[in-house]
Design a protein around this motif. Sequence first.
Motif, short mmCIF file in Angstrom:
data_model
loop_
_atom_site.label_atom_id
_atom_site.label_comp_id
_atom_site.label_asym_id
_atom_site.label_seq_id
_atom_site.Cartn_x
_atom_site.Cartn_y
_atom_site.Cartn_z
N TYR A 30 -2.55 2.99 3.65
CA TYR A 30 -3.79 2.26 3.38
C TYR A 30 -4.92 3.21 2.99
O TYR A 30 -5.71 2.93 2.09
CB TYR A 30 -4.18 1.44 4.61
CG TYR A 30 -5.38 0.54 4.40
CD1 TYR A 30 -5.38 -0.42 3.39
CD2 TYR A 30 -6.50 0.65 5.22
CE1 TYR A 30 -6.47 -1.26 3.21
CE2 TYR A 30 -7.60 -0.18 5.04
CZ TYR A 30 -7.58 -1.14 4.03
OH TYR A 30 -8.66 -1.97 3.85
N ASP A 31 -4.97 4.36 3.66
CA ASP A 31 -5.97 5.37 3.28
C ASP A 31 -5.79 5.78 1.82
O ASP A 31 -6.77 5.92 1.08
CB ASP A 31 -5.84 6.60 4.18
CG ASP A 31 -6.26 6.35 5.61
OD1 ASP A 31 -6.96 5.35 5.85
OD2 ASP A 31 -5.87 7.15 6.50
N GLY A 32 -4.52 5.95 1.43
CA GLY A 32 -4.25 6.30 0.04
C GLY A 32 -4.63 5.20 -0.92
O GLY A 32 -5.15 5.45 -2.02
N TYR A 33 -4.43 3.96 -0.49
CA TYR A 33 -4.81 2.80 -1.30
C TYR A 33 -6.32 2.77 -1.54
O TYR A 33 -6.79 2.57 -2.67
CB TYR A 33 -4.34 1.54 -0.58
CG TYR A 33 -4.91 0.23 -1.07
CD1 TYR A 33 -4.45 -0.35 -2.25
CD2 TYR A 33 -5.89 -0.44 -0.33
CE1 TYR A 33 -4.96 -1.57 -2.69
CE2 TYR A 33 -6.40 -1.65 -0.75
CZ TYR A 33 -5.93 -2.21 -1.93
OH TYR A 33 -6.44 -3.42 -2.36
N VAL A 34 -7.08 2.98 -0.48
CA VAL A 34 -8.54 2.97 -0.61
C VAL A 34 -9.01 4.09 -1.53
O VAL A 34 -9.92 3.91 -2.36
CB VAL A 34 -9.21 3.08 0.77
CG1 VAL A 34 -10.73 3.22 0.64
CG2 VAL A 34 -8.86 1.87 1.64
N GLU A 35 -8.38 5.26 -1.41
CA GLU A 35 -8.74 6.37 -2.30
C GLU A 35 -8.43 6.05 -3.76
O GLU A 35 -9.21 6.37 -4.66
CB GLU A 35 -8.00 7.64 -1.88
CG GLU A 35 -8.65 8.36 -0.70
CD GLU A 35 -10.08 8.79 -1.02
OE1 GLU A 35 -10.30 9.39 -2.10
OE2 GLU A 35 -10.97 8.51 -0.21
N ASN A 66 0.84 -1.20 0.00
CA ASN A 66 0.00 0.00 0.00
C ASN A 66 0.88 1.26 0.00
O ASN A 66 1.93 1.26 0.65
CB ASN A 66 -0.90 0.04 1.24
CG ASN A 66 -1.91 -1.08 1.30
OD1 ASN A 66 -2.29 -1.52 2.38
ND2 ASN A 66 -2.35 -1.57 0.17
N PRO A 67 0.52 2.30 -0.76
CA PRO A 67 -0.78 2.54 -1.41
C PRO A 67 -0.90 2.02 -2.84
O PRO A 67 -1.87 2.32 -3.52
CB PRO A 67 -0.88 4.06 -1.40
CG PRO A 67 0.53 4.51 -1.57
CD PRO A 67 1.37 3.52 -0.79
N CYS A 68 0.08 1.23 -3.31
CA CYS A 68 0.03 0.70 -4.67
C CYS A 68 -1.18 -0.22 -4.83
O CYS A 68 -1.50 -1.02 -3.94
CB CYS A 68 1.32 -0.07 -4.96
SG CYS A 68 1.36 -0.84 -6.59
N THR A 69 -1.85 -0.14 -5.97
CA THR A 69 -3.03 -0.95 -6.24
C THR A 69 -2.76 -2.05 -7.26
O THR A 69 -3.71 -2.69 -7.74
CB THR A 69 -4.18 -0.06 -6.78
OG1 THR A 69 -3.73 0.62 -7.97
CG2 THR A 69 -4.61 0.97 -5.75
N GLN A 70 -1.50 -2.31 -7.57
CA GLN A 70 -1.18 -3.25 -8.64
C GLN A 70 -1.73 -4.65 -8.37
O GLN A 70 -2.21 -5.34 -9.28
CB GLN A 70 0.33 -3.32 -8.84
CG GLN A 70 0.75 -4.23 -10.00
CD GLN A 70 0.13 -3.81 -11.32
OE1 GLN A 70 0.22 -2.66 -11.71
NE2 GLN A 70 -0.51 -4.75 -12.01
N MET A 71 -1.66 -5.11 -7.13
CA MET A 71 -2.10 -6.46 -6.81
C MET A 71 -3.59 -6.65 -7.11
O MET A 71 -3.99 -7.61 -7.78
CB MET A 71 -1.81 -6.80 -5.34
CG MET A 71 -2.21 -8.21 -4.96
SD MET A 71 -1.64 -8.67 -3.31
CE MET A 71 -2.59 -7.54 -2.28
#
Length: 268
Positions: A151-156, A99-104
């Motif tokens: 994690y907050d950035g990941y959710v955004e 996180n915050p990467c969304t690649q997975m």
Amino acid sequence: MLPALAGSAYRRITVGAVLGGTVMGIVMWWWSRDTSAQPSEEVVHTSHQRPSPKRRVRTSEKNTAGTAIEVAAASPTTMEEVVKGRLTMIVTTSPVQSNPCTQMIQSLVESFDLVPGLSGCAKIIVCDGVREGSVCKYRSGQVTTEKRRDYDGYVERLGDLCMSGSGGFANSVVIRLHERCGFGNAVKAALSRVETKYVMIVQHDRSFVASFPLEGVLAAMDAEPAVKYVGLCTSTTLNYAHKIRSRYQIPLQSLDVCGLRLLPLIYW
């Protein structure tokens, strides 16, 4: 994966299935609604087509039985519109080191294209809550203050992908739980939004690696009331019948339904 019934969120099953082949780790569950205690949640973003109206639930039970499937004839003839009206995808996600990467999770959603009809289904992405601590313990949902911000950035970012509808995120909704609930309760929070007859539960790190006859699985569950759960194959269920006979001297009797050969899963 059956019509909603009164009672607990998950009913114990008598027969289920694990789909043979090389598909990794995706499972389908039989579910029913229970509108008891409700976790706090918020809708982060939705795409233009929403999966279902808002409703909320909390506790759940795990299924304790299932079945293994070997495919007799895999014929990928699923029409997207046929599957779309019958199946909802629930994707569970929680804090990880990347996180915050969304690649997975993007790789997971992109892998839906391997299964004809799957990408067009409604998708509910439920983000579990977190607990803060001095060290990260991702399996228990504990993160440091810095990793909580990640994690907050990941959710955004997930919300942005949902809003754009790109990369397989069309017809999606992202919800975030305000407290750490765990996998079962996160699933149940999402189940309250499901309106289709069947639901598929997918974890954020379990991408498809091959196709399977989704329409055939749905047809088998329609045709055989005893089949209430279908799980797709993982490394632990490859050559399952041979392993059970070798270890426990138990010969498994298969059930042929709609071109699928179902093997009972004797432990979960």
